[in-house]
Structures are given as C-alpha cells and as structure tokens.
Design a protein around this motif. Sequence first.
Motif, mmCIF file in Angstrom:
data_model
loop_
_atom_site.group_PDB
_atom_site.id
_atom_site.type_symbol
_atom_site.label_atom_id
_atom_site.label_comp_id
_atom_site.label_asym_id
_atom_site.label_seq_id
_atom_site.Cartn_x
_atom_site.Cartn_y
_atom_site.Cartn_z
ATOM 1 N N PRO A 322 0.838 -1.210 0.000
ATOM 2 C CA PRO A 322 0.000 0.000 0.000
ATOM 3 C C PRO A 322 0.869 1.255 0.000
ATOM 4 O O PRO A 322 2.070 1.184 0.245
ATOM 5 C CB PRO A 322 -0.815 -0.129 1.287
ATOM 6 N N ALA A 323 0.193 2.411 -0.191
ATOM 7 C CA ALA A 323 0.925 3.675 -0.224
ATOM 8 C C ALA A 323 1.440 4.006 1.170
ATOM 9 O O ALA A 323 0.749 3.783 2.178
ATOM 10 C CB ALA A 323 0.015 4.790 -0.740
ATOM 11 N N PRO A 324 2.612 4.560 1.316
ATOM 12 C CA PRO A 324 3.159 4.899 2.634
ATOM 13 C C PRO A 324 2.294 5.912 3.383
ATOM 14 O O PRO A 324 2.188 5.833 4.608
ATOM 15 C CB PRO A 324 4.540 5.472 2.289
ATOM 16 N N THR A 326 -0.894 6.195 3.471
ATOM 17 C CA THR A 326 -2.034 5.512 4.085
ATOM 18 C C THR A 326 -1.627 4.862 5.403
ATOM 19 O O THR A 326 -2.354 4.928 6.408
ATOM 20 C CB THR A 326 -2.588 4.465 3.113
ATOM 21 N N LEU A 327 -0.439 4.220 5.435
ATOM 22 C CA LEU A 327 0.040 3.578 6.659
ATOM 23 C C LEU A 327 0.302 4.603 7.756
ATOM 24 O O LEU A 327 -0.035 4.398 8.924
ATOM 25 C CB LEU A 327 1.314 2.778 6.361
ATOM 26 N N ILE A 328 0.819 5.761 7.397
ATOM 27 C CA ILE A 328 1.150 6.776 8.393
ATOM 28 C C ILE A 328 -0.115 7.409 8.961
ATOM 29 O O ILE A 328 -0.214 7.683 10.166
ATOM 30 C CB ILE A 328 2.064 7.845 7.761
ATOM 31 N N GLU A 329 -1.108 7.646 8.152
ATOM 32 C CA GLU A 329 -2.341 8.270 8.628
ATOM 33 C C GLU A 329 -3.047 7.407 9.666
ATOM 34 O O GLU A 329 -3.525 7.887 10.694
ATOM 35 C CB GLU A 329 -3.269 8.546 7.443
ATOM 36 N N ALA A 330 -3.095 6.090 9.418
ATOM 37 C CA ALA A 330 -3.765 5.203 10.385
ATOM 38 C C ALA A 330 -3.017 5.198 11.711
ATOM 39 O O ALA A 330 -3.634 5.252 12.793
ATOM 40 C CB ALA A 330 -3.845 3.792 9.806
ATOM 41 N N ARG A 331 -1.721 5.173 11.682
ATOM 42 C CA ARG A 331 -0.941 5.169 12.916
ATOM 43 C C ARG A 331 -1.064 6.513 13.652
ATOM 44 O O ARG A 331 -1.097 6.566 14.888
ATOM 45 C CB ARG A 331 0.525 4.874 12.590
ATOM 46 N N GLN A 332 -1.196 7.621 12.925
ATOM 47 C CA GLN A 332 -1.333 8.939 13.545
ATOM 48 C C GLN A 332 -2.671 9.058 14.276
ATOM 49 O O GLN A 332 -2.742 9.601 15.389
ATOM 50 C CB GLN A 332 -1.223 10.028 12.468
ATOM 51 N N GLN A 333 -3.707 8.525 13.690
ATOM 52 C CA GLN A 333 -5.002 8.582 14.321
ATOM 53 C C GLN A 333 -5.012 7.768 15.613
ATOM 54 O O GLN A 333 -5.576 8.188 16.631
ATOM 55 C CB GLN A 333 -6.072 8.057 13.359
ATOM 56 N N ARG A 334 -4.408 6.593 15.613
ATOM 57 C CA ARG A 334 -4.367 5.766 16.826
ATOM 58 C C ARG A 334 -3.563 6.470 17.921
ATOM 59 O O ARG A 334 -3.930 6.410 19.103
ATOM 60 C CB ARG A 334 -3.745 4.412 16.501
ATOM 61 N N LEU A 335 -2.517 7.182 17.543
ATOM 62 C CA LEU A 335 -1.703 7.899 18.527
ATOM 63 C C LEU A 335 -2.525 9.013 19.186
ATOM 64 O O LEU A 335 -2.431 9.234 20.411
ATOM 65 C CB LEU A 335 -0.462 8.482 17.843
#
Length: 500
Positions: A322-324, A326-335
């Motif tokens: 997947p696009a990088p 997309t991975l960063i956005e999901a982790r930012q929201q959980r943080l």
Amino acid sequence: MASIPGLDPGAPGPSGAGGDSGGNAYEFTVGELSIELKRAVEDRFGHVRLRGEISGWKTPASGHAYFTLKDEDACIDAVMWRTSRARLDFAPEDGLEVIAQGRVTTYPGRSKYQIVVERMAVAGAGALMALLEKRKAALGAEGLFAPERKRALPFLPRRIGIVTSPTGAVIRDMLHRLEERFPRNVLLWPVKVQGEGAAGEVARGIAGLNALPDAPDLIIVARGGGSIEDLWAFNEEAVVRAVAASGIPVISAVGHETDTTLCDFAADHRAPTPTAAAERAVPVRAELAALIADQAARLDGAMRQGQRACAERAAMLAARLPAPATLIEARQQRLDDLAARLPGPKTIFDMRAERLAALEDRLRRAGMQARRDAARDLQRVSARLGPDLLQRSWLRHDQRLKDTCRVLASLDPRRPLQRGFALVEGPGGRPVTSAARAGELASLMLRFSDGALSVRTAAGSDPDDPSGGSGPGEPNSAQRERPKRTKAPKPAPPGQPDLF
C-alpha cells in the motif's frame, strides 16, 4: 713349455728303459707343482664361454666380485675383478642364469681351480623376465604397488624435478614440451640410466630431490626406449623402494609405450613416454587462459541475470504494497486516541506523591516495631545474665590461674636447691650435665640455694700444688665423695596432681 725331468713320458728311467722305476723320478716342490698345473690349465682353457646360474654373489670393500657358477651337475668358483664388473649393464644376483666369458686358472693358495670372468651377460630374455616376475611378486607383497598408495599430481607445480641423463634427446624433448605448454622452473638431477651403478644413482637422485630445502612439487623419472637389458636399472629394488618412499608425487616415464618396468608400478602415475610425462605435468597455458576467460564470462552473465531477476522481484513486491501515506495516517489517528485517554501530568504527579507518602508511613511503622523487638530481646538476655552466672565464671578463671601458678613454681629450676641440690654451671652460666664435660673445663660454678661457689677442676689445677688445685678446705677430685641419695619428695596435697 720346457719339459721337466720326471714329467715327460718319453724321458728314460734310471735303467735306460722307457718306464720309470721311481728311484730317479724328479722331486717337485709344492710350489713347482702348483705352477706347472696352473700353466697346463691356462694353456688348455685360455678362453672359455660358460653358462651357469649365479650363486653366493659377494662384493667386498675391494670392489671385486666372488661367486659360484653352477648347473644341475657341477659348480665352479668364479671371480670378477673390479674393472670388469664396472662394465656390467645389469646387477647380478643369486639365481640369475648368465653366460660368462673368461679364462680358467688355478689358485695355488687353496689347491683349487676357478674361472676369472671378464665379461658376463644374462642368458636370454627369458631369465630376465623370470627374475622380473619374481621380484615384482616380492615387492608387491610388501604393498609397494598398492593402488591406495597412489597420490594425485599437482595441477600446476611450482617446480618440477627431473631425474634422467643430462645428455640425449629425452631431456631436450621434455624441456621443449614444457616450454610450449606452460613454462615452469625445472631442476635436473643428472644420473646414469644404463649400466653398472645406474640404479644407485637414480635412487639417490629421487632421495636427493626430496631432501632439498626448496624441494620440487613433482618428480619425473625419465629414460628413452630400449631392450629389457637397457631398462633393467629401473627394475632394481633400490629404485623401486626410492620411488615408493618419495614424499613428492612421482611420474615414471621409462621407455616407450610398450615398455614396462617395476618403477612404473611404484610411481604415482605412469606416462607412456617422457614427452607424455611433460604433458601430464602441466596444462596448456592457452587452453587454461581460454577456460578461465570462458568461466569469467559465464560468471559475469550469471551475476547480471541474477541482478535482473532480483530487480524484477523487487518491483513486483513494491507494486503489491500500500501507499506509505495511508500507513502513516492510520498510525497517527491511533496515537491521537491514546493521547486523549491518558491523564494529565499534574494528576500523575499527585498520584505518585500519595503513593510515596503511604510508603514512607509504612517504613516508619516498621522501624519503630523493630526497635521495640530489639529492646525486648535485650531485656530477656539481661535477665539470663544474673550475678550468680558472673560469680561462677570468676571462680572458675581464678582456680585456673592458681593451678597455672603452682605448675610454674614446680618447674622453677632453683626450687630443688632448697632441698640440698646444687646447680653446676660452666662459663657463661650454661648448665653442665655430664662428668665428661665437667672434666674438660678449668673451673665450675656450684650454685646453692643461698649463694654460689667457684671451684677448680683437675684440668685447671697447678701440677706443683700438692692439694691438687683445690682451695682451703675443699677436697680435690680424687677425694670427692659421691652425693648421697636424697629422699623422695613428699606427695602433693590433695587436688594437685604430681607433676613428676
């Protein structure tokens, strides 16, 4: 030959008749008779060719050879002088059938006849082949020809040792072939390859190459073609054992392709000709360079193909990821969710302060309880240590001190002086314990309980003094009385054991 009286059959006897009555027969000395027999034998058998089997071959330090020639009917002693033996092209040994040429003579010293051999040859190839098979079987039984003893030859030797004749076409052909294929450092050990002493030189050459500090990596034993007699030196036991004992791999290149010697069986590799041995020793430089270039090209192609395959596989895996972002956005929201659920810093500080106060209070109560427990233990110990216990301990130590004082008083060396004993001392106040020692001293000191008295002994008395050197009122050594026996001491009081 001049006739000797009594030896000529036609010489008249003492009566003029043809016969000899014996009275006028010529008297020979032993030496004269030996000389006449020697002449008669040498004149009759000045040159003979004799066929027989060698037996008892011996070569003393002089270099001459002594042996016996025999057949199934008789035997004759033989001698071969050193100069004739040097011309032999084979090594004689017991059991070998030969044809000997020489002259028959007598040996006056032992009243025997013998043949002086001037030339000798093997009686046909059949005898040599029989001897060869016999020697091959004996050496093979020792394991010198076993296949498991064969070693692999080096692929590209740094130095090659060659044992052969320095003259002739063999060495030139080998050097030429080595130069054509792959030039190498060659070390030549010159030897005889035919005739008397050839086997010993070849064996010493192999051993010498092994013993060199910078020894070669490969040894070639070479000789050109010839008859079985010409190649016989390479069938000798000394050469076979030297090849088998070599610590360096050996190539045997003796004779032509159809020639076979025992050296071939003992060597690590047999070459049909000396030239073939040179070809087997080194590869062709051009072929080796072409092979290396081909292998390098194949290796380069394989590496390039592997790199392309890895690049293609990486591209395929990257397309499936997947696009990088997309991975960063999901982790930012959980943080952000976790940060919102955490309490503030002041709340955390207050919680830690309360917990610390609780721990401090627990530690304070635990310390006070420990001090109270220690005070109770001290009271219990003090109650057990009453005045009676201390009194008993003091009385026990006081009694031990008194006992020790009594023991010391009984061991005082001056105490027996009060009972009439005296202490005999020499110079320096040393006790004298024997009469022999007292007789050696000039004066003695007798120590009593109330004082000391100095006396002179017989060793220190004046010869002119009639009293023998004793003082007024003192008896001399001859008049001294033996001391009286003292009474036994009184027994010790009760409670005190006898120390003596």
